[in-house]
Scaffold this active site. Structure first.
Site, PDB file in Angstrom:
ATOM      1  N   GLU A  56       0.804  -1.222   0.000  1.00  0.00           N
ATOM      2  CA  GLU A  56       0.000   0.000   0.000  1.00  0.00           C
ATOM      3  C   GLU A  56       0.840   1.278   0.000  1.00  0.00           C
ATOM      4  O   GLU A  56       1.855   1.370   0.691  1.00  0.00           O
ATOM      5  CB  GLU A  56      -0.909  -0.008   1.222  1.00  0.00           C
ATOM      6  CG  GLU A  56      -1.972   1.066   1.196  1.00  0.00           C
ATOM      7  CD  GLU A  56      -3.153   0.697   2.069  1.00  0.00           C
ATOM      8  OE1 GLU A  56      -4.103   0.112   1.526  1.00  0.00           O
ATOM      9  OE2 GLU A  56      -3.111   0.976   3.289  1.00  0.00           O
ATOM     10  N   LYS A  58       0.520   5.031   1.071  1.00  0.00           N
ATOM     11  CA  LYS A  58      -0.244   6.026   1.834  1.00  0.00           C
ATOM     12  C   LYS A  58       0.706   6.858   2.675  1.00  0.00           C
ATOM     13  O   LYS A  58       1.749   6.388   3.110  1.00  0.00           O
ATOM     14  CB  LYS A  58      -1.312   5.385   2.703  1.00  0.00           C
ATOM     15  CG  LYS A  58      -0.834   4.515   3.856  1.00  0.00           C
ATOM     16  CD  LYS A  58      -2.045   4.025   4.646  1.00  0.00           C
ATOM     17  CE  LYS A  58      -1.640   3.097   5.774  1.00  0.00           C
ATOM     18  NZ  LYS A  58      -2.820   2.604   6.529  1.00  0.00           N
ATOM     19  N   LYS A 118      -7.929   2.452  -3.020  1.00  0.00           N
ATOM     20  CA  LYS A 118      -8.312   2.271  -1.616  1.00  0.00           C
ATOM     21  C   LYS A 118      -8.969   3.573  -1.161  1.00  0.00           C
ATOM     22  O   LYS A 118      -8.310   4.564  -0.866  1.00  0.00           O
ATOM     23  CB  LYS A 118      -7.065   1.978  -0.771  1.00  0.00           C
ATOM     24  CG  LYS A 118      -7.350   1.649   0.694  1.00  0.00           C
ATOM     25  CD  LYS A 118      -7.739   0.211   0.865  1.00  0.00           C
ATOM     26  CE  LYS A 118      -7.851  -0.123   2.360  1.00  0.00           C
ATOM     27  NZ  LYS A 118      -6.537  -0.131   3.043  1.00  0.00           N
ATOM     28  N   GLU A 167     -14.847  -5.613   1.753  1.00  0.00           N
ATOM     29  CA  GLU A 167     -14.184  -5.635   3.063  1.00  0.00           C
ATOM     30  C   GLU A 167     -15.173  -5.884   4.192  1.00  0.00           C
ATOM     31  O   GLU A 167     -16.209  -5.233   4.281  1.00  0.00           O
ATOM     32  CB  GLU A 167     -13.460  -4.306   3.296  1.00  0.00           C
ATOM     33  CG  GLU A 167     -12.729  -4.245   4.623  1.00  0.00           C
ATOM     34  CD  GLU A 167     -11.991  -2.927   4.802  1.00  0.00           C
ATOM     35  OE1 GLU A 167     -11.001  -2.722   4.073  1.00  0.00           O
ATOM     36  OE2 GLU A 167     -12.414  -2.117   5.641  1.00  0.00           O
ATOM     37  N   ASN A 188     -10.652  -7.054   7.395  1.00  0.00           N
ATOM     38  CA  ASN A 188      -9.898  -5.985   8.050  1.00  0.00           C
ATOM     39  C   ASN A 188      -9.834  -6.280   9.537  1.00  0.00           C
ATOM     40  O   ASN A 188     -10.864  -6.397  10.204  1.00  0.00           O
ATOM     41  CB  ASN A 188     -10.575  -4.633   7.800  1.00  0.00           C
ATOM     42  CG  ASN A 188      -9.685  -3.466   8.166  1.00  0.00           C
ATOM     43  OD1 ASN A 188      -8.840  -3.579   9.056  1.00  0.00           O
ATOM     44  ND2 ASN A 188      -9.859  -2.340   7.496  1.00  0.00           N
ATOM     45  N   GLU A 218      -6.233  -7.951   5.942  1.00  0.00           N
ATOM     46  CA  GLU A 218      -5.849  -6.542   5.944  1.00  0.00           C
ATOM     47  C   GLU A 218      -5.588  -6.058   7.373  1.00  0.00           C
ATOM     48  O   GLU A 218      -6.253  -6.475   8.304  1.00  0.00           O
ATOM     49  CB  GLU A 218      -6.979  -5.684   5.361  1.00  0.00           C
ATOM     50  CG  GLU A 218      -7.500  -6.103   4.013  1.00  0.00           C
ATOM     51  CD  GLU A 218      -8.729  -5.309   3.625  1.00  0.00           C
ATOM     52  OE1 GLU A 218      -8.799  -4.112   3.964  1.00  0.00           O
ATOM     53  OE2 GLU A 218      -9.633  -5.879   3.017  1.00  0.00           O
ATOM     54  N   SER A 219      -4.639  -5.159   7.509  1.00  0.00           N
ATOM     55  CA  SER A 219      -4.308  -4.462   8.769  1.00  0.00           C
ATOM     56  C   SER A 219      -3.627  -5.392   9.778  1.00  0.00           C
ATOM     57  O   SER A 219      -3.966  -6.563   9.907  1.00  0.00           O
ATOM     58  CB  SER A 219      -5.543  -3.838   9.418  1.00  0.00           C
ATOM     59  OG  SER A 219      -6.117  -2.861   8.608  1.00  0.00           O
TER      60      SER A 219
END
Length: 275
Positions: A56, A58, A118, A167, A188, A218-219
């Site tokens: 990702e 960001k 995203k 998600e 997530n 995710e995360s």
């Protein structure tokens, strides 16, 4: 929805309501964009030989603040590709995450990997805009959408050749995603109310994702050990942001997470909606 998500989604819905562009002209621009690169297909291919990494791009997040305010998206994308990333994810929200559509365009121009927009999709125009920016996949957050919106936005994405990463955060949302015939599901691990990460959430929910669906965790994926654990739980890929953005050697950080053997997932067990 938790307060952080509700605030962000409210801001995006207000922006969507203020959008006065003729929808047909936006649709035409999306249809004229370059063909998508096949986001879900790339993940499925990679999973046959080892865990994929969705790396990702960001600059900041609401929970962690600034990660790399001066981030060069194209340079980061090239580092990720050098490390063996399967796909990329780009934050395009400016107010909360410091991103922009230009970031996504720069990433797509720098590498040949499929790219996820995203962002917080709240309208059909958002799906069209994702394709116009050059995205190959769009994010649909179940907690932020009605069942009707989830179905309409998924259908719109499919018409454009985009994949929809649907998600979820709990069993009830997973049931809704499956009812909408999601083929690419992201779990997530970040709690919607506290913004804290539950590092075992993906493993719990993964048991309820049918084997024919491409599953993404995710995360909260910090290192190769986390990635290996999630591969053993049957996830085809991990979506990783903060730990890669902060890494001194981004290519090496991606390489350490990818390639772990992906265990087959059993047929989904019956689930009860969390209350």
């Amino acid at each position: 929805m938790g307060s952080y998500l509700s605030d962000i989604v409210a801001a995006h819905r207000a922006a969507a309501d203020a959008d006065r562009r003729p929808l047909e002209s936006v649709r035409a621009a999306a249809a004229a964009a370059d063909p998508p690169r096949g986001f879900a297909a790339a993940l499925a291919r990679q999973a046959s030989t080892g865990l994929g990494v969705i790396a990702e791009v960001k600059r900041r997040s609401p929970s962690r603040g600034d990660l790399d305010p001066g981030l060069d998206p194209a340079a980061a994308a090239r580092d990720y590709a050098r490390g063996g990333a399967t796909c990329l994810s780009v934050l395009t929200d400016h107010h909360y995450f410091g991103g922009s559509p230009e970031d996504l365009a720069a990433v797509r121009g720098a590498v040949d990997l499929p790219v996820l927009r995203k962002d917080f999709t709240v309208s059909v125009a958002d799906v069209y805009d994702a394709r116009i920016m050059g995205a190959d996949a769009v994010l649909l957050i179940v907690a932020a959408l009605s069942d009707d919106e989830l179905a309409r936005f998924s259908d719109t994405a499919g018409e454009l050749g985009l994949d929809a990463l649907v998600e979820v955060h709990d069993e009830a949302e997973l049931e809704r995603a499956l009812a909408a015939d999601a083929r690419l599901v992201g779990v997530n691990q970040r709690d919607l109310e506290t913004f804290e990460v539950d590092g075992r959430r993906a493993e719990r929910l993964g048991a309820g994702i049918p084997s024919g669906i491409v599953a993404v965790a995710e995360s909260g994926v910090r290192d190769g050990d986390d990635a290996a654990r999630l591969a053993a739980a049957g996830f085809a890929a991990v979506l990783v942001g903060e730990s890669l953005v902060r890494a001194g050697d981004r290519a090496a950080a991606v390489a350490a997470m990818g390639g772990h053997a992906v265990a087959p997932r059993p047929s989904a067990r019956p689930m009860r909606a969390s209350g």
